[in-house]
Design an enzyme around this catalytic site. Structure first.
Site, mmCIF file in Angstrom:
data_model
loop_
_atom_site.group_PDB
_atom_site.id
_atom_site.type_symbol
_atom_site.label_atom_id
_atom_site.label_comp_id
_atom_site.label_asym_id
_atom_site.label_seq_id
_atom_site.Cartn_x
_atom_site.Cartn_y
_atom_site.Cartn_z
ATOM 1 N N ILE A 1 36.399 48.232 45.705
ATOM 2 C CA ILE A 1 36.534 47.467 44.460
ATOM 3 C C ILE A 1 35.807 46.156 44.769
ATOM 4 O O ILE A 1 36.359 45.269 45.406
ATOM 5 C CB ILE A 1 38.009 47.231 44.083
ATOM 6 C CG1 ILE A 1 38.734 48.564 43.874
ATOM 7 C CG2 ILE A 1 38.091 46.364 42.826
ATOM 8 C CD1 ILE A 1 40.240 48.427 43.644
ATOM 9 N N PRO A 2 34.547 46.052 44.358
ATOM 10 C CA PRO A 2 33.644 45.022 44.899
ATOM 11 C C PRO A 2 33.845 43.607 44.357
ATOM 12 O O PRO A 2 32.995 43.062 43.646
ATOM 13 C CB PRO A 2 32.265 45.573 44.534
ATOM 14 C CG PRO A 2 32.508 46.326 43.267
ATOM 15 C CD PRO A 2 33.871 46.937 43.411
ATOM 16 N N CYS A 3 34.940 42.982 44.746
ATOM 17 C CA CYS A 3 35.202 41.609 44.310
ATOM 18 C C CYS A 3 34.182 40.634 44.900
ATOM 19 O O CYS A 3 34.030 39.519 44.386
ATOM 20 C CB CYS A 3 36.626 41.199 44.655
ATOM 21 S SG CYS A 3 37.088 41.394 46.374
ATOM 22 N N HIS A 4 33.450 41.048 45.930
ATOM 23 C CA HIS A 4 32.413 40.176 46.500
ATOM 24 C C HIS A 4 31.264 39.962 45.519
ATOM 25 O O HIS A 4 30.484 39.034 45.690
ATOM 26 C CB HIS A 4 31.892 40.748 47.833
ATOM 27 C CG HIS A 4 31.233 42.083 47.714
ATOM 28 N ND1 HIS A 4 31.953 43.258 47.730
ATOM 29 C CD2 HIS A 4 29.934 42.420 47.577
ATOM 30 C CE1 HIS A 4 31.109 44.281 47.608
ATOM 31 N NE2 HIS A 4 29.888 43.796 47.505
ATOM 32 N N ARG A 5 31.170 40.769 44.488
ATOM 33 C CA ARG A 5 30.091 40.651 43.497
ATOM 34 C C ARG A 5 30.401 39.643 42.403
ATOM 35 O O ARG A 5 29.619 39.497 41.466
ATOM 36 C CB ARG A 5 29.806 42.016 42.876
ATOM 37 C CG ARG A 5 29.253 43.013 43.869
ATOM 38 C CD ARG A 5 28.941 44.347 43.232
ATOM 39 N NE ARG A 5 28.597 45.317 44.265
ATOM 40 C CZ ARG A 5 28.812 46.622 44.169
ATOM 41 N NH1 ARG A 5 29.337 47.118 43.074
ATOM 42 N NH2 ARG A 5 28.481 47.415 45.163
#
Length: 156
Positions: A123-127
């Site tokens: 779940i790419p919260c880094h984006r």
């Protein structure tokens, strides 16, 4: 519940899953999973998750097709679903995510949902970045967030 740990280019990763899917991924040196008696250490059960995460970190995978079962509120699940729709190598702002879930005033709440995301990378919260394009907040540090964004940009 099953758990396993493995080394990655970002350091040690800990995984926790059950029959419903991956419940937690953490990037750190120590994790309470290893001392919890009700969970079983089972590399075999975590192999599909480990394989896809390592492929992602090598730039060989841009999408995950593993079962996910994160615990969270209805609001958090809405945010996390939108995060999963951010294309590989792209970013969105907290305000973009708030608008996408139909609550344009919820930028701060989106930030908090990102902060408690139990399955980063997948779940790419880094984006998610600030409206001004700056890197802001990442539970595992801005250095790792920058590494992930750079990796995606270079392999995308």
């Amino acid at each position: 519940m099953y758990y396993d740990s493995f080394e990655s280019p970002l350091g040690k990763i800990h995984l926790l899953a059950d029959e419903s899917g991956l419940r937690q991924l953490t990037l750190c040196l120590h994790h309470p999973v290893e001392s919890c008696k009700q969970w079983k250490h089972s590399p075999k059960h975590l192999t599909p998750y480990k394989k896809q995460i390592l492929e992602f970190l090598k730039g060989e995978r841009s999408k995950f097709d593993i079962l996910l079962a994160p615990d969270g509120t209805e609001f958090q699940h809405k945010v996390w679903q939108v995060l999963r729709e951010i294309p590989y190598g792209e970013t969105r702002s907290y305000a973009d995510i708030a608008r996408e879930i139909g609550n344009p005033q919820a930028s701060r709440a989106v930030g908090m949902a990102n902060n408690v995301n139990p399955i980063p990378l997948v779940i790419p919260c880094h984006r998610v970045i600030s409206c001004g394009g700056e890197l802001t907040g990442y539970r595992y540090g801005l250095e790792i967030k920058q590494k992930l964004l750079t990796m995606e940009k270079n392999s995308g």
